[in-house]
Write an enzyme that holds these catalytic residues in place. Sequence first.
Site, PDB file in Angstrom:
ATOM      1  CB  CYS A   7      -0.871  -1.950   4.744  1.00  0.00           C
ATOM      2  SG  CYS A   7      -0.485  -0.965   3.298  1.00  0.00           S
ATOM      3  CB  CYS A  36       0.018   2.379   5.382  1.00  0.00           C
ATOM      4  SG  CYS A  36      -1.065   0.988   5.660  1.00  0.00           S
ATOM      5  CB  CYS A  58       9.441   1.523  -2.020  1.00  0.00           C
ATOM      6  SG  CYS A  58       8.257   0.641  -1.008  1.00  0.00           S
TER       7      CYS A  58
END
Length: 175
Positions: A88, A12, A96
């Site tokens: 989320c 998240c 990432c």
Amino acid sequence: MTDHIYNVLFLCTGNTARSIIAESILRRDGAGRFNAFSAGSHPKGLVNPYAIKTLEEYGYPTEGFRSKNWEEFAGPDAPKMDFVFTVCDNAAGEACPIWPGQPMTAHWGVEDPAAVEGTEIEKVKAFNDAFRYLRLRISYLLATPIKRLDKLALRDRLREIGELEGASHGHKTDA
């Protein structure tokens, strides 16, 4: 020969609520089959007290949780993840890190209970809803015959799980 224990990372943005809740659920319900972790792209440094209260009320573990950066799981000494799930919408849209071992990924977004403003009852309901939706997704993961599915079928199954009841659809919030 022992069965492989899968490492799962829930992501998240703030790592204060949804990812913590998911980590706790999988830690208990998947014990012996899964190791659960959570992290955030921009951790807030604290765990939301409503998340802890919700977990306690459902009898899930609350010890040892902390809001931490996802970079902890991207280094060479980090556990190799088998699965990485964003919970989320903001984290799903961010770049990432490259995860060691090339884990399977999917988006399991649910609305941010920490963003709910209102009465105590409304806040508690939001956290209970997030818990219920995350536990539903995790129960489907636990029922998935991971070893019997090829990568494509498993990827599709993980994405389908993300579309179960309570899926967020582009609502950008942070928890």
